[in-house]
Motif scaffolding. Structure first.
Motif, short mmCIF file in Angstrom:
data_model
loop_
_atom_site.label_atom_id
_atom_site.label_comp_id
_atom_site.label_asym_id
_atom_site.label_seq_id
_atom_site.Cartn_x
_atom_site.Cartn_y
_atom_site.Cartn_z
N SER A 20 0.86 -1.01 0.11
CA SER A 20 -0.01 0.04 -0.15
C SER A 20 0.91 1.20 0.01
CB SER A 20 -1.14 -0.09 1.26
OG SER A 20 -1.77 -0.85 1.30
N LEU A 21 1.90 1.26 0.66
CA LEU A 21 2.67 2.36 0.87
C LEU A 21 3.36 2.77 -0.44
CD1 LEU A 21 4.23 4.54 2.57
CD2 LEU A 21 6.19 2.82 2.59
N ASP A 102 -2.23 3.33 4.34
CA ASP A 102 -3.32 2.42 3.42
C ASP A 102 -4.23 2.81 2.47
OD1 ASP A 102 -5.02 3.90 4.78
OD2 ASP A 102 -5.38 2.40 6.48
N GLY A 103 -3.99 3.85 2.00
CA GLY A 103 -4.97 4.37 0.88
C GLY A 103 -6.45 5.16 1.27
N ASN A 161 -5.60 11.11 11.24
CA ASN A 161 -4.40 11.61 11.18
C ASN A 161 -4.25 12.68 9.93
OD1 ASN A 161 -3.53 10.15 13.50
ND2 ASN A 161 -3.03 8.40 12.02
N PHE A 162 -4.95 12.55 8.96
CA PHE A 162 -4.78 13.36 7.67
C PHE A 162 -5.13 14.85 7.88
CE2 PHE A 162 -6.37 13.06 3.35
CZ PHE A 162 -5.24 13.68 2.56
N SER A 163 -3.93 15.41 7.78
CA SER A 163 -4.25 16.90 8.15
C SER A 163 -2.73 17.60 7.66
CB SER A 163 -3.89 17.03 9.78
OG SER A 163 -2.83 16.62 10.12
N LYS A 200 -13.84 9.14 2.78
CA LYS A 200 -12.85 8.05 2.96
C LYS A 200 -12.89 7.07 2.10
CE LYS A 200 -11.20 5.21 7.11
NZ LYS A 200 -11.43 5.19 8.36
N LYS A 201 -11.78 6.94 1.48
CA LYS A 201 -11.75 5.96 0.52
C LYS A 201 -11.51 4.64 0.95
CE LYS A 201 -11.62 7.24 -3.21
NZ LYS A 201 -12.75 7.71 -4.10
#
Length: 289
Positions: A20-21, A102-103, A161-163, A200-201
């Motif tokens: 994923s990374l 993780d996407g 965390n997405f920021s 969110k995907k």
């Protein structure tokens, strides 16, 4: 959207999810084709047991990639804190962005986030979830978690965390003793935030690692950061129940439950430490690109 041009450092916590990374790195590279500037990647290898495999082929828009390897799995919150600490040590200037590997966080929306930051430099831009893709059970548990947290803290923390934020915030963030407990609650408690609603995907590969036990522990850690507000609201609830006539059993039951809950919250909060305490768990830092 106008053309964006500024430096950016992207922090990515990762644990046994290298497939994923690598896809995320390609997606980040594509997303940054719309952006000119200095782009660095910092990966926190959170004690992975699988062999670290990172491909740099075709990543022309990414200037360099460093991997901070931890001796053991400490969890994403401590990993993020350590990554921010090391970035701050390097006196990096510009924009800091955090994204999971993780996407589920959509890297295509990064230009949108950075544009929002460009217009709100004194705020931390966080991604709130306007739609989730987990199964019904996990979505329901998460909704209950958010409601429960709101009742006892007054905060609706529907973000993770997405920021992104300016590097000027770094030193204050890494000095917070609550950072190792929960990043989202730490910034909400100490800084002005601006929510950016995004869907969110689905994960790139594999299944979500979120479980019932994880949600319970994570919720306690979040709520513990607001322990004094929790205590105040608990007292108010007990007083309201006491005002109801002929309810001695209910009053005693609610009081005992809230007493145990507050003891648990204060005990959880004792785990809050300045992130530099965990520096001893850094094994090494390797340069990939």
């Amino acid at each position: 959207m106008k053309n964006l041009s500024y430096n950016c450092t992207i922090l990515i916590p990762a644990f046994n999810d290298w497939q994923s990374l690598n896809k995320l790195l390609k997606e980040l590279n594509n997303a940054y084709k719309k952006i000119s500037g200095h782009i660095d990647i910092v990966i926190i290898n959170d004690g992975s047991t699988q062999k670290t495999i990172i491909s740099t082929k075709g990543l022309k828009k990414i200037n360099k990639i460093n991997v901070i390897n931890l001796k053991k799995n400490l969890g994403s919150q401590i990993a993020i804190g350590l990554g921010l600490y090391k970035i701050n040590q390097r006196k990096i200037k510009g924009n800091i962005l955090i994204i999971d590997s993780d996407g589920e966080d959509n890297p295509k929306k990064i230009p949108e986030l950075l544009e929002a930051l460009n217009q709100n430099e004194q705020k931390i831009i966080v991604v709130s979830r306007k739609k989730r893709r987990e199964n019904f059970f996990l979505r329901s548990l998460n909704a209950l978690r958010l409601l429960f947290t709101f009742i006892f803290t007054g905060k609706y923390l529907n973000f993770g965390n997405f920021s992104c934020f300016k590097s000027d915030f770094l030193e204050s963030i890494v000095k917070s003793k609550s950072l190792n407990l929960a990043y989202c609650a730490t910034i909400s408690n100490n800084f002005e935030i601006k929510k950016q609603p995004l869907e969110k995907k689905s994960r790139y590969f594999g299944k979500s690692k979120v479980s019932f036990g994880f949600l319970i522990k994570y919720s306690l850690r979040i709520i513990s950061i607001f322990k004094h507000e929790v205590l105040k609201r608990s007292i108010i609830i007990i007083f309201i129940v006491w005002m109801i006539p002929n309810n001695h059993f209910l009053f005693i039951l609610i009081s005992l439950i809230l007493l145990l809950f507050n003891l648990m919250i204060f005990h959880t909060n004792k785990g809050g430490k300045e992130i530099k305490y965990f520096l001893k768990f850094i094994k090494n830092i390797s340069k990939v690109k």
